[in-house]
Each structure stands twice: as structure tokens, then as C-alpha cells.
Scaffold this motif. Structure first.
Motif, PDB file in Angstrom:
ATOM      1  N   GLU A 173      -4.360  -3.525  -1.198  1.00  0.00           N
ATOM      2  CA  GLU A 173      -3.883  -4.187  -2.429  1.00  0.00           C
ATOM      3  C   GLU A 173      -2.404  -4.590  -2.322  1.00  0.00           C
ATOM      4  O   GLU A 173      -2.020  -5.656  -2.780  1.00  0.00           O
ATOM      5  CB  GLU A 173      -4.079  -3.266  -3.636  1.00  0.00           C
ATOM      6  N   ALA A 174      -1.603  -3.754  -1.688  1.00  0.00           N
ATOM      7  CA  ALA A 174      -0.166  -4.047  -1.538  1.00  0.00           C
ATOM      8  C   ALA A 174       0.054  -5.239  -0.595  1.00  0.00           C
ATOM      9  O   ALA A 174       1.006  -5.984  -0.755  1.00  0.00           O
ATOM     10  CB  ALA A 174       0.564  -2.831  -0.999  1.00  0.00           C
ATOM     11  N   HIS A 175      -0.833  -5.409   0.369  1.00  0.00           N
ATOM     12  CA  HIS A 175      -0.693  -6.477   1.346  1.00  0.00           C
ATOM     13  C   HIS A 175      -0.873  -7.808   0.670  1.00  0.00           C
ATOM     14  O   HIS A 175      -0.222  -8.762   0.838  1.00  0.00           O
ATOM     15  CB  HIS A 175      -1.705  -6.310   2.471  1.00  0.00           C
ATOM     16  N   ALA A 210       2.816   7.458  -3.285  1.00  0.00           N
ATOM     17  CA  ALA A 210       2.815   7.055  -1.879  1.00  0.00           C
ATOM     18  C   ALA A 210       4.242   6.899  -1.366  1.00  0.00           C
ATOM     19  O   ALA A 210       4.482   6.245  -0.365  1.00  0.00           O
ATOM     20  CB  ALA A 210       2.043   5.753  -1.706  1.00  0.00           C
ATOM     21  N   SER A 211       5.189   7.524  -2.052  1.00  0.00           N
ATOM     22  CA  SER A 211       6.599   7.360  -1.691  1.00  0.00           C
ATOM     23  C   SER A 211       6.950   7.971  -0.336  1.00  0.00           C
ATOM     24  O   SER A 211       7.959   7.627   0.252  1.00  0.00           O
ATOM     25  CB  SER A 211       7.496   7.954  -2.772  1.00  0.00           C
ATOM     26  N   LYS A 212       6.117   8.861   0.171  1.00  0.00           N
ATOM     27  CA  LYS A 212       6.390   9.490   1.462  1.00  0.00           C
ATOM     28  C   LYS A 212       5.599   8.849   2.605  1.00  0.00           C
ATOM     29  O   LYS A 212       5.557   9.375   3.717  1.00  0.00           O
ATOM     30  CB  LYS A 212       6.094  10.981   1.378  1.00  0.00           C
ATOM     31  N   ALA A 213       4.990   7.713   2.337  1.00  0.00           N
ATOM     32  CA  ALA A 213       4.214   7.021   3.368  1.00  0.00           C
ATOM     33  C   ALA A 213       5.135   6.597   4.508  1.00  0.00           C
ATOM     34  O   ALA A 213       6.250   6.140   4.297  1.00  0.00           O
ATOM     35  CB  ALA A 213       3.518   5.801   2.788  1.00  0.00           C
ATOM     36  N   ASP A 230       4.280   1.718  -3.027  1.00  0.00           N
ATOM     37  CA  ASP A 230       4.687   2.622  -4.110  1.00  0.00           C
ATOM     38  C   ASP A 230       4.221   2.087  -5.457  1.00  0.00           C
ATOM     39  O   ASP A 230       3.697   2.826  -6.292  1.00  0.00           O
ATOM     40  CB  ASP A 230       6.204   2.790  -4.152  1.00  0.00           C
ATOM     41  N   PHE A 231       4.437   0.806  -5.685  1.00  0.00           N
ATOM     42  CA  PHE A 231       4.080   0.170  -6.956  1.00  0.00           C
ATOM     43  C   PHE A 231       2.578   0.268  -7.221  1.00  0.00           C
ATOM     44  O   PHE A 231       2.147   0.646  -8.305  1.00  0.00           O
ATOM     45  CB  PHE A 231       4.532  -1.299  -6.950  1.00  0.00           C
TER      46      PHE A 231
END
Length: 64
Positions: free
Chosen positions: A62-64, A19-22, A9-10
Motif C-alpha cells: 500500500e505504501a508503494h 512500523a516505525s522500526k522497519a 509509517d503512515f
């Protein structure tokens, strides 16, 4: 897996995307390691039909 979800999300919001519904699912396995002991392996699947696949993949990386 809310930790990745929060990070996802960030990252997406920084790019003005949502991406809040991922949907994030994980499969975890445990096995013996070649050097001894045990190790965990995690296979994650991230789905969000509201985002292009390439865009979502970049956010996940990127989040990983």
C-alpha cells in the motif's frame, strides 16, 4: 530510504500498527534497456520483526 519509511509509517498507523522500526535496504542496478537507453532497477527489502510478515507485506504494497 526514508520516503518509503514515512509512507510505511503512515499506512501502518492508519491500521493502528507501528512500523516505525522497519529496516529498509535497497539495491540499485543500472542496465541497457531493450528499446535503447538505460534503466534503473531497485530491489527493496523491508524487515520488521514486530509485525507479522503478511501484515508488513500488505503495508509495504500500500505504501508503494
Amino acid at each position: 530510504m526514508r520516503l518509503l519509511g514515512g509512507s510505511l509509517d503512515f499506512v501502518a498507523k492508519a491500521e493502528e500498527a507501528d512500523a516505525s522500526k522497519a529496516k529498509i535496504t535497497c539495491a540499485v542496478t543500472i542496465a541497457r534497456r531493450k528499446g535503447g537507453g538505460f534503466g534503473l532497477a531497485v530491489k527493496m527489502r523491508v524487515e520488521d520483526k514486530s509485525l507479522a510478515q503478511a501484515e508488513l507485506a500488505a503495508f509495504v504494497q500500500e505504501a508503494h
